[in-house]
Design an enzyme around this catalytic site. Sequence first.
Site, mmCIF file in Angstrom:
data_model
loop_
_atom_site.group_PDB
_atom_site.id
_atom_site.type_symbol
_atom_site.label_atom_id
_atom_site.label_comp_id
_atom_site.label_asym_id
_atom_site.label_seq_id
_atom_site.Cartn_x
_atom_site.Cartn_y
_atom_site.Cartn_z
ATOM 1 N N ALA A 73 0.849 -1.198 0.000
ATOM 2 C CA ALA A 73 0.000 0.000 0.000
ATOM 3 C C ALA A 73 0.877 1.238 0.000
ATOM 4 C CB ALA A 73 -0.908 0.018 1.225
ATOM 5 N N ARG A 74 0.274 2.358 -0.352
ATOM 6 C CA ARG A 74 0.901 3.646 -0.039
ATOM 7 C C ARG A 74 0.469 3.958 1.379
ATOM 8 N NH1 ARG A 74 0.531 9.471 -0.318
ATOM 9 N NH2 ARG A 74 2.434 10.315 -1.270
ATOM 10 N N TYR A 143 -5.601 8.863 3.495
ATOM 11 C CA TYR A 143 -5.238 7.445 3.579
ATOM 12 C C TYR A 143 -6.458 6.599 3.934
ATOM 13 C CZ TYR A 143 -3.117 3.190 5.498
ATOM 14 O OH TYR A 143 -2.794 1.875 5.783
ATOM 15 N N LYS A 147 -8.459 3.715 1.598
ATOM 16 C CA LYS A 147 -8.674 2.330 2.033
ATOM 17 C C LYS A 147 -10.157 1.977 2.002
ATOM 18 C CE LYS A 147 -4.597 0.511 3.209
ATOM 19 N NZ LYS A 147 -4.114 -0.780 2.700
ATOM 20 N N ILE A 193 15.035 8.951 29.284
ATOM 21 C CA ILE A 193 14.538 10.330 29.164
ATOM 22 C C ILE A 193 13.194 10.465 29.888
ATOM 23 C CG2 ILE A 193 13.705 12.072 27.528
ATOM 24 C CD1 ILE A 193 15.655 10.868 25.478
#
Length: 323
Positions: A73-74, A143, A147, A193
Site C-alpha cells: 500500500a501507499r 489514507y 482504504k 529520558i
Amino acid sequence: MPRPGYLVTGGTGFLGATLLARVNRQNVPVVAAVRQGSMLLGGIQHFLIGNLDASLDWEGALQNIDVVVHCAARVHVMNDNSADPLAEFRKVNVGGTLNLARQAAAAGVRRFIFISSIKVNGEGTRIGRPYHADDLPAPQDPYGISKMEAEEGLRALAAESGMEVVIIRPVLVYGPGVKANFRSMMSWLSKGIPLPLGGIDNKRSLVALDNLVDLIVTCIDHPAAANQTFLVSDGEDLSTSEMLRRMGGALDRPARLLPVPAWLLRSAAALLGKRAVAQRLCGSLQVDISKTRTLLDWTPPVSVDAAMRKTAEVFKAEINTAH
C-alpha cells in the site's frame, strides 16, 4: 498440475516479510511480489513489480494462485508533501488494489485478503465505545478514505465475480523491527529520558505483529471468513502511560513518567502545530474484536507482555549492533 499457492504483495515490508516467513513453513507454493533488488527468504518465488497502480500486469504472478494476500500500500505518512495527497493514495490503494483484484478474479483466484486500516472506521473513540467491524465507515484523512474506497470496490467485485474477499482492519501494529513513533518511544525509554506522559487516562487498542499474522493465516482457509470484515487487536487495551510502563519493563528500563495533565499536553501541542501527535498520545481508539473471535473461533495467541519482550529484544540487539 502444479499445486495452488499464495501470492503475497508487500513481501519485504514490516508485515509482509513476517507473513511470508510464516506461510513459507506450510509446504505451499508461495509467490512474493517485490520491487527490483529486494531480498527475500530462499525458496520463495519472486515476482518483480514496478509502480503499484492500475496499469500493472499481474499475469505472471497469478498462475496457479489460490489466495492473494494484499499487504502492499501507499502507507499513511505524518507530513505528506504531495500537492494532492488523496489522488496519490488513490493511485496505489484504490487503483492498484482493484487492478490486482480484477486480474485475480479473472485468473480464478478463490480468495483475496485485503489488509486495510482502522482509519476506515475513524480516528478515535470515546472510552468504552469501541469501533465494531460493521460500523458505518467514517474515515477522516486521505489514507483512510483511499482504504475505504478500495474496500467498497472489492465488495462490488466479490458480488460480481464470485471471488471471496476478506478485509482486515488492523490498529497500530508493533513487533520486532517496528519503526516510526513506537520505535521513538522505545528509544526515549532506553535512554532514560523523562516523559510528560504519566497522567494520560486514555485507552488504545494495539496489535502485535505475530497476532496479526496469525489472523491472516486463519483467514486464508477459514470458511466463515469469506466476504467478511474483521477488526484485530491484542484483546487488551492500554493507556499511553500503561503502554510506556509495560514497554519500559520489556526493555529493563523503568519508564520515567511525569504526571502532566492531558489537557496541558493538548494545549502545548496545539501551540506547536502538533495536534495529531497529541491525539495519538492522549486520545482513545478502541476496537471490539468479538466478531473476529466468534466467527473464526480465533484468540490472539501472543500476550501484550510477550510481544513487548520480543520487540524489545530485537530493538536492543539493533542498538548494540549500531554501537
